[in-house]
Design a protein around this motif. Structure first.
Motif, PDB file in Angstrom:
ATOM      1  N   ALA A  74       0.821  -1.216   0.000  1.00 36.15           N
ATOM      2  CA  ALA A  74       0.000   0.000   0.000  1.00 36.15           C
ATOM      3  C   ALA A  74       0.857   1.269   0.000  1.00 36.15           C
ATOM      4  O   ALA A  74       0.351   2.361  -0.232  1.00 36.15           O
ATOM      5  CB  ALA A  74      -0.929   0.008   1.218  1.00 36.15           C
ATOM      6  N   ASP A  75       2.155   1.141   0.223  1.00 39.85           N
ATOM      7  CA  ASP A  75       3.059   2.290   0.301  1.00 39.85           C
ATOM      8  C   ASP A  75       3.790   2.446  -1.037  1.00 39.85           C
ATOM      9  O   ASP A  75       4.617   1.609  -1.397  1.00 39.85           O
ATOM     10  CB  ASP A  75       4.062   2.059   1.431  1.00 39.85           C
ATOM     11  N   PRO A  76       3.505   3.531  -1.773  1.00 39.20           N
ATOM     12  CA  PRO A  76       4.147   3.716  -3.084  1.00 39.20           C
ATOM     13  C   PRO A  76       5.679   3.712  -3.021  1.00 39.20           C
ATOM     14  O   PRO A  76       6.332   3.283  -3.964  1.00 39.20           O
ATOM     15  CB  PRO A  76       3.643   5.080  -3.545  1.00 39.20           C
ATOM     16  N   ALA A  77       6.253   4.120  -1.904  1.00 44.29           N
ATOM     17  CA  ALA A  77       7.709   4.154  -1.764  1.00 44.29           C
ATOM     18  C   ALA A  77       8.301   2.748  -1.649  1.00 44.29           C
ATOM     19  O   ALA A  77       9.504   2.566  -1.827  1.00 44.29           O
ATOM     20  CB  ALA A  77       8.105   4.983  -0.547  1.00 44.29           C
ATOM     21  N   LEU A  78       7.440   1.765  -1.372  1.00 43.48           N
ATOM     22  CA  LEU A  78       7.923   0.399  -1.157  1.00 43.48           C
ATOM     23  C   LEU A  78       7.442  -0.574  -2.224  1.00 43.48           C
ATOM     24  O   LEU A  78       7.656  -1.763  -2.119  1.00 43.48           O
ATOM     25  CB  LEU A  78       7.474  -0.102   0.227  1.00 43.48           C
ATOM     26  N   ARG A  79       6.803  -0.078  -3.261  1.00 44.01           N
ATOM     27  CA  ARG A  79       6.156  -0.983  -4.218  1.00 44.01           C
ATOM     28  C   ARG A  79       7.132  -1.878  -4.978  1.00 44.01           C
ATOM     29  O   ARG A  79       6.739  -2.891  -5.517  1.00 44.01           O
ATOM     30  CB  ARG A  79       5.256  -0.214  -5.177  1.00 44.01           C
ATOM     31  N   ASN A  80       8.417  -1.530  -5.004  1.00 40.08           N
ATOM     32  CA  ASN A  80       9.400  -2.367  -5.694  1.00 40.08           C
ATOM     33  C   ASN A  80       9.991  -3.468  -4.818  1.00 40.08           C
ATOM     34  O   ASN A  80      10.834  -4.233  -5.267  1.00 40.08           O
ATOM     35  CB  ASN A  80      10.533  -1.503  -6.263  1.00 40.08           C
ATOM     36  N   VAL A  81       9.553  -3.541  -3.562  1.00 39.36           N
ATOM     37  CA  VAL A  81      10.030  -4.591  -2.666  1.00 39.36           C
ATOM     38  C   VAL A  81       9.332  -5.902  -3.039  1.00 39.36           C
ATOM     39  O   VAL A  81       8.107  -5.984  -3.058  1.00 39.36           O
ATOM     40  CB  VAL A  81       9.727  -4.226  -1.190  1.00 39.36           C
ATOM     41  N   ASN A  82      10.123  -6.913  -3.387  1.00 34.42           N
ATOM     42  CA  ASN A  82       9.577  -8.244  -3.680  1.00 34.42           C
ATOM     43  C   ASN A  82       9.362  -8.990  -2.375  1.00 34.42           C
ATOM     44  O   ASN A  82      10.280  -9.069  -1.552  1.00 34.42           O
ATOM     45  CB  ASN A  82      10.557  -9.053  -4.539  1.00 34.42           C
ATOM     46  N   ILE A  83       8.168  -9.532  -2.199  1.00 31.67           N
ATOM     47  CA  ILE A  83       7.863 -10.295  -0.990  1.00 31.67           C
ATOM     48  C   ILE A  83       7.599 -11.745  -1.358  1.00 31.67           C
ATOM     49  O   ILE A  83       6.785 -12.029  -2.234  1.00 31.67           O
ATOM     50  CB  ILE A  83       6.648  -9.702  -0.252  1.00 31.67           C
ATOM     51  N   VAL A  84       8.317 -12.640  -0.679  1.00 31.53           N
ATOM     52  CA  VAL A  84       8.072 -14.070  -0.806  1.00 31.53           C
ATOM     53  C   VAL A  84       7.511 -14.531   0.534  1.00 31.53           C
ATOM     54  O   VAL A  84       8.198 -14.464   1.556  1.00 31.53           O
ATOM     55  CB  VAL A  84       9.360 -14.851  -1.132  1.00 31.53           C
ATOM     56  N   LEU A  85       6.247 -14.925   0.536  1.00 33.47           N
ATOM     57  CA  LEU A  85       5.657 -15.480   1.743  1.00 33.47           C
ATOM     58  C   LEU A  85       6.162 -16.912   1.887  1.00 33.47           C
ATOM     59  O   LEU A  85       6.020 -17.718   0.976  1.00 33.47           O
ATOM     60  CB  LEU A  85       4.132 -15.439   1.668  1.00 33.47           C
ATOM     61  N   LEU A  86       6.800 -17.197   3.007  1.00 34.14           N
ATOM     62  CA  LEU A  86       7.394 -18.502   3.265  1.00 34.14           C
ATOM     63  C   LEU A  86       6.774 -19.018   4.555  1.00 34.14           C
ATOM     64  O   LEU A  86       7.074 -18.515   5.636  1.00 34.14           O
ATOM     65  CB  LEU A  86       8.909 -18.360   3.404  1.00 34.14           C
ATOM     66  N   THR A  87       5.869 -19.982   4.436  1.00 28.73           N
ATOM     67  CA  THR A  87       5.014 -20.309   5.562  1.00 28.73           C
ATOM     68  C   THR A  87       4.627 -21.781   5.611  1.00 28.73           C
ATOM     69  O   THR A  87       4.717 -22.478   4.608  1.00 28.73           O
ATOM     70  CB  THR A  87       3.736 -19.443   5.485  1.00 28.73           C
ATOM     71  N   ALA A  88       4.172 -22.208   6.768  1.00 25.57           N
ATOM     72  CA  ALA A  88       3.640 -23.562   6.911  1.00 25.57           C
ATOM     73  C   ALA A  88       2.187 -23.636   6.437  1.00 25.57           C
ATOM     74  O   ALA A  88       1.626 -24.715   6.328  1.00 25.57           O
ATOM     75  CB  ALA A  88       3.736 -24.003   8.371  1.00 25.57           C
ATOM     76  N   LYS A  89       1.570 -22.488   6.169  1.00 25.27           N
ATOM     77  CA  LYS A  89       0.175 -22.455   5.723  1.00 25.27           C
ATOM     78  C   LYS A  89       0.117 -22.835   4.239  1.00 25.27           C
ATOM     79  O   LYS A  89       0.345 -22.008   3.385  1.00 25.27           O
ATOM     80  CB  LYS A  89      -0.436 -21.063   5.944  1.00 25.27           C
ATOM     81  N   GLY A  90      -0.199 -24.099   3.980  1.00 25.75           N
ATOM     82  CA  GLY A  90      -0.121 -24.613   2.627  1.00 25.75           C
ATOM     83  C   GLY A  90      -1.440 -24.723   1.886  1.00 25.75           C
ATOM     84  O   GLY A  90      -1.479 -25.228   0.768  1.00 25.75           O
ATOM     85  N   GLN A  91      -2.526 -24.252   2.479  1.00 25.38           N
ATOM     86  CA  GLN A  91      -3.829 -24.343   1.828  1.00 25.38           C
ATOM     87  C   GLN A  91      -3.906 -23.376   0.642  1.00 25.38           C
ATOM     88  O   GLN A  91      -3.335 -22.281   0.674  1.00 25.38           O
ATOM     89  CB  GLN A  91      -4.956 -24.018   2.824  1.00 25.38           C
ATOM     90  N   GLU A  92      -4.659 -23.741  -0.368  1.00 30.04           N
ATOM     91  CA  GLU A  92      -4.809 -22.896  -1.559  1.00 30.04           C
ATOM     92  C   GLU A  92      -5.399 -21.537  -1.204  1.00 30.04           C
ATOM     93  O   GLU A  92      -5.008 -20.515  -1.767  1.00 30.04           O
ATOM     94  CB  GLU A  92      -5.671 -23.611  -2.611  1.00 30.04           C
ATOM     95  N   VAL A  93      -6.327 -21.504  -0.236  1.00 30.45           N
ATOM     96  CA  VAL A  93      -6.932 -20.231   0.163  1.00 30.45           C
ATOM     97  C   VAL A  93      -5.869 -19.289   0.746  1.00 30.45           C
ATOM     98  O   VAL A  93      -5.911 -18.071   0.518  1.00 30.45           O
ATOM     99  CB  VAL A  93      -8.115 -20.453   1.145  1.00 30.45           C
ATOM    100  N   ASP A  94      -4.905 -19.842   1.480  1.00 30.62           N
ATOM    101  CA  ASP A  94      -3.817 -19.033   2.042  1.00 30.62           C
ATOM    102  C   ASP A  94      -2.916 -18.495   0.934  1.00 30.62           C
ATOM    103  O   ASP A  94      -2.534 -17.323   0.934  1.00 30.62           O
ATOM    104  CB  ASP A  94      -2.977 -19.870   3.019  1.00 30.62           C
ATOM    105  N   ARG A  95      -2.578 -19.365  -0.014  1.00 33.61           N
ATOM    106  CA  ARG A  95      -1.741 -18.972  -1.153  1.00 33.61           C
ATOM    107  C   ARG A  95      -2.424 -17.847  -1.939  1.00 33.61           C
ATOM    108  O   ARG A  95      -1.802 -16.834  -2.275  1.00 33.61           O
ATOM    109  CB  ARG A  95      -1.496 -20.189  -2.044  1.00 33.61           C
TER     110      ARG A  95
END
Length: 131
Positions: A74-95
């Motif tokens: 939501a922050d235009p100054a940070l929009r180029n930050v790539n985020i990789v969610l790395l989690t134990a939550k493996g359900q399709e709804v979470d993804r």
């Protein structure tokens, strides 16, 4: 092009494993590796350091990974930050939720260190000339 990677996970052994996995980038490509132990601390580092890539756990104290991802995207100054969610939550709804919030990737634990390294290289545009 050197970059910064931030690891945000409340489990110290996961942070250490990710740091060990990514240290090759630190040594060979001058990538700086930062870490945080909860979402609030992670968000503060993202705002301050503007890392190129964040490996972000979802289930954490203070702010969860979804909340951090949403605030970053939501922050235009940070929009180029790539985020990789790395989690134990493996359900399709979470993804689906993670990708809808703007995450570049969604990976599940336990993770394959080689895959983490490959994703980091891809998102940082690092050419592996040794391959």
């Amino acid at each position: 092009m050197p970059g910064k990677i931030l690891i945000v996970d409340d489990e110290v052994h996961i942070r250490m494993l990710l740091e060990q996995t990514l240290e090759e980038l630190e040594e060979d490509f001058d990538v700086e590796i930062l870490s945080a132990s909860n979402g609030e601390e992670g968000l503060g580092i993202i705002v301050e350091e503007k890392p190129d890539l964040v490996f972000l756990d979802i289930m954490m104290p203070k702010l969860n990974g979804y909340e951090v991802c949403q605030k970053v995207k939501a922050d235009p100054a940070l929009r180029n930050v790539n985020i990789v969610l790395l989690t134990a939550k493996g359900q399709e709804v979470d993804r689906k939720q993670g990708l809808e919030l703007g995450a570049s990737r969604y990976m599940t634990k336990p993770f394959d260190p080689d895959e983490v390294l490959d994703v980091a290289k891809e998102l940082l545009n690092i050419e592996d000339s040794l391959a």
